[in-house]
Design a protein around this motif. Structure first.
Motif, PDB file in Angstrom:
ATOM      1  N   PHE A 110      -9.037   1.428  -0.098  1.00  0.00           N
ATOM      2  CA  PHE A 110      -9.276   0.767  -1.382  1.00  0.00           C
ATOM      3  C   PHE A 110      -8.006   0.774  -2.234  1.00  0.00           C
ATOM      4  N   GLU A 111      -7.300   1.912  -2.188  1.00  0.00           N
ATOM      5  CA  GLU A 111      -6.071   2.030  -2.973  1.00  0.00           C
ATOM      6  C   GLU A 111      -5.015   1.058  -2.472  1.00  0.00           C
ATOM      7  N   TRP A 112      -4.888   0.910  -1.165  1.00  0.00           N
ATOM      8  CA  TRP A 112      -3.897  -0.012  -0.613  1.00  0.00           C
ATOM      9  C   TRP A 112      -4.193  -1.447  -1.022  1.00  0.00           C
ATOM     10  N   ASP A 113      -5.477  -1.811  -1.035  1.00  0.00           N
ATOM     11  CA  ASP A 113      -5.843  -3.157  -1.497  1.00  0.00           C
ATOM     12  C   ASP A 113      -5.482  -3.338  -2.966  1.00  0.00           C
ATOM     13  N   ALA A 114      -5.773  -2.314  -3.760  1.00  0.00           N
ATOM     14  CA  ALA A 114      -5.523  -2.413  -5.201  1.00  0.00           C
ATOM     15  C   ALA A 114      -4.034  -2.562  -5.506  1.00  0.00           C
ATOM     16  N   GLU A 115      -3.187  -1.915  -4.710  1.00  0.00           N
ATOM     17  CA  GLU A 115      -1.748  -1.975  -4.978  1.00  0.00           C
ATOM     18  C   GLU A 115      -1.061  -3.136  -4.272  1.00  0.00           C
ATOM     19  N   GLY A 116      -1.820  -3.922  -3.490  1.00  0.00           N
ATOM     20  CA  GLY A 116      -1.244  -5.085  -2.816  1.00  0.00           C
ATOM     21  C   GLY A 116      -0.209  -4.725  -1.779  1.00  0.00           C
TER      22      GLY A 116
END
Length: 355
Positions: free
Chosen positions: A119-125
């Motif tokens: 989820f964090e990787w998606d949020a940070e692009g």
């Protein structure tokens, strides 16, 4: 929630489990339907896992576009996870239900932490340069699900968990190939950037104006081939599941890989259209798949992907004190529910692409 693997604890009440079911039925119907692929003894634990994952995903979605708020949401989710593993969940039905799963099924914390990392990787692009990077991402957003389900079903050997992760990663690669255009129009790119450059496509320039051409088709084909290799490796793992779990999971494997075949039928163009397997084709596949579900697959002696090895190690490390759960009954009647299973990952991908 009970099982035969060891001491049973109970933080959650029947009302808590019912609340988790309602959360999925109202907010994630495909997750709810997918739970019916499982025998009754694994169904409520799976619902508890899905409910927490849904809450976590929603917490990030609600603050889309605000990096500070997203970071705060992720910090809070990690704190909730810490409390669950400390045996003192917050006053929330999903947290109490997951606390029972953690103890009763020795669910490794690392699996849920890895999902939050996704989820964090998606949020940070995050950008993905090569296939290993795509595997890293897929291990977190989908390999974790395979590892958690294998853990619930008692398929906890290194070989079986590795194959479960293979299946999750293969499904995610299929998603990526199907959603190239949709992702690009939302400023996201999950194809390996190195592969694009090798065929003469500048990734950043292409994202400004996503178009389909033969060069792009070759990259999509290459990723579908990587997915197919992992689908084939996963067959040995499906054969090692309790017999009443095999039919539905085997159907998920073949019907989901059919999405990749549909992309190929469209000439590998997932820019101008989104591949969907027609209901009639799904039904055509169900009968032979059901027959395969009770057969023993040829064993594939392949190590875990390096990118999923940490998930495998986490499950194996938590397993020595447990006994494998016995297989009960027949799972063939649950196969029809697999028609809903595909929406599970599809909904997640659509939610991500809308951020």
């Amino acid at each position: 929630m009970s099982n035969s693997m060891g001491p049973v604890t109970s933080h959650a009440s029947a009302a808590d489990i019912a609340a988790c079911r309602d959360l999925l039925r109202d907010g994630s119907r495909s997750f709810y339907a997918a739970s019916f692929l499982l025998p009754q003894r694994f169904r409520d634990p799976a619902i508890a896992l899905y409910a927490f994952c849904r809450i976590a995903d929603d917490a990030i979605d609600c603050v889309e576009g605000d990096p500070v708020a997203q970071a705060a949401a992720l910090t809070m989710l990690h704190k909730r996870l810490d409390r669950i593993y400390d045996g003192c969940p917050i006053d929330d039905p999903a947290d109490r239900a997951l606390a029972d799963v953690v103890v009763n099924f020795a669910m490794p914390k690392r699996l849920l932490e890895a999902l939050l990392e996704g989820f964090e990787w998606d949020a940070e692009g995050r950008r993905y340069e090569d296939l290993s990077g795509i595997y890293d991402y897929s291990a977190r957003v989908a390999g974790t699900v395979g590892a958690m389900m294998a853990t619930l079903m008692g398929a906890r050997s290194a070989e079986l968990v590795a194959r479960a992760c293979d299946l999750g990663v293969a499904m995610q690669l299929t998603n990526i190939c199907r959603d190239v255009g949709e992702d690009a129009r939302n400023g996201r790119l999950y194809l390996p950037r190195q592969w694009l450059r090798e065929v003469g496509i500048d990734p950043d320039e292409w994202l400004k104006e996503p178009v389909f051409n033969e060069a792009l088709a070759s990259v999509v084909q290459r990723l579908l081939q990587a997915a197919e290799m992992l689908y084939q490796r996963s067959d040995a793992g499906i054969a090692g599941l309790p017999i009443n779990c095999r039919a539905g999971i085997n159907a998920a494997r073949y019907l989901y890989s059919e999405i990749g075949r549909q992309v190929e039928r469209h000439g590998l163009d997932s820019i101008s259209r989104r591949a969907v397997v027609p209901p009639q084709r799904k039904l055509q596949l169900l009968a032979p798949i059901l027959g395969k579900a009770i057969l023993t697959s040829r064993y594939i002696a392949a190590p875990a992907l390096e990118e999923t090895r940490f998930l495998v190690d986490a499950v194996v490390a938590a397993t020595p004190q447990l006994k494998r759960s016995p297989a009960l009954g027949s799972g063939g009647s649950r196969v029809i529910w697999v028609l809903e299973l595909f929406e599970q990952l599809e909904e997640r991908e659509r939610a991500v692409s809308m951020r």
